[in-house]
Design a protein around this motif. Structure first.
Motif, mmCIF file in Angstrom:
data_model
loop_
_atom_site.group_PDB
_atom_site.id
_atom_site.type_symbol
_atom_site.label_atom_id
_atom_site.label_comp_id
_atom_site.label_asym_id
_atom_site.label_seq_id
_atom_site.Cartn_x
_atom_site.Cartn_y
_atom_site.Cartn_z
ATOM 1 N N ILE A 43 44.116 37.414 39.173
ATOM 2 C CA ILE A 43 45.470 37.593 39.706
ATOM 3 C C ILE A 43 46.522 37.088 38.723
ATOM 4 O O ILE A 43 47.560 37.728 38.527
ATOM 5 N N TYR B 142 51.519 34.707 46.545
ATOM 6 C CA TYR B 142 50.513 34.345 45.543
ATOM 7 C C TYR B 142 49.281 33.746 46.221
ATOM 8 O O TYR B 142 48.145 34.142 45.938
ATOM 9 N N ALA C 166 47.357 36.421 48.036
ATOM 10 C CA ALA C 166 46.565 37.245 47.120
ATOM 11 C C ALA C 166 45.297 36.515 46.689
ATOM 12 O O ALA C 166 44.198 37.063 46.766
ATOM 13 N N TYR D 91 45.019 41.304 50.078
ATOM 14 C CA TYR D 91 45.190 41.018 48.652
ATOM 15 C C TYR D 91 46.085 42.072 48.002
ATOM 16 O O TYR D 91 47.052 41.749 47.302
ATOM 17 N N ARG D 92 45.769 43.352 48.225
ATOM 18 C CA ARG D 92 46.516 44.427 47.581
ATOM 19 C C ARG D 92 47.979 44.462 48.021
ATOM 20 O O ARG D 92 48.870 44.735 47.216
ATOM 21 N N ALA E 224 49.793 41.872 49.029
ATOM 22 C CA ALA E 224 50.469 40.726 48.412
ATOM 23 C C ALA E 224 50.775 41.007 46.943
ATOM 24 O O ALA E 224 51.884 40.734 46.474
ATOM 25 N N ILE E 225 49.820 41.570 46.218
ATOM 26 C CA ILE E 225 50.038 41.895 44.804
ATOM 27 C C ILE E 225 51.127 42.952 44.668
ATOM 28 O O ILE E 225 52.001 42.853 43.805
#
Length: 151
Positions: free
Chosen positions: A57, A89, A92, A132-133, A135-136
């Motif tokens: 990340i 962050y 993620a 995760y995706r 948040a990124i």
């Protein structure tokens, strides 16, 4: 095999991955509090997987965050305050770590008798990957640019 909650839910792991020049520290105890899925993960396994996902990340965000000098400065510019960057962050890193831990559990727990349980665990892994995706995507673009669904 008896399954326990991550980190034996009754034991809080007092381990923190230190802050870097660009990114905040990450607490394993905070991860344990957020992700309450069944697993028999050891402290060492959680720390190892979190280190790996953090590296991935950090590299993914590096060009975007480096321009601002820190995740906090980026967050102020993109979101008008410094907490959103930290929150996204952590989301993620934690969600990606959970994804890896769940996928590892799936690979070690595949039996014909456990098909229904495997499907539920796979759904949990897919949900972590979506978290995760998202948040990124927000960290890279300051808005959601994609719609992520589990099909």
């Amino acid at each position: 095999m008896r399954m326990e909650f991550v980190g034996n839910k009754n034991e809080e792991y007092d381990v923190t991955l230190p802050a870097t020049a660009l990114y905040p520290a990450l607490s394993i105890a905070e991860f344990q509090q957020v992700f309450h899925f069944l697993s028999n993960e050891t402290k060492e396994s959680i720390v190892y997987n979190m280190n790996v996902t953090r590296i991935i990340i950090n590299q993914e965000l590096l060009q975007r965050v480096k321009v601002f000098g820190s995740l906090n400065a980026f967050s102020i510019d993109a979101f008008g305050e410094d907490k959103t960057g930290d929150t996204l962050y952590k989301q993620a890193v934690f969600a990606f770590t959970a994804y890896y831990l769940i996928k590892n559990q799936l690979s070690m727990n595949a039996t014909e008798e456990a098909t229904e349980r495997q499907e539920a665990i796979q759904a949990k892994a897919d949900n972590c990957l979506v978290q995760y995706r998202r948040a990124i995507d927000l960290l890279l673009n300051a808005v959601e640019t994609y719609r992520f669904e589990v099909i």
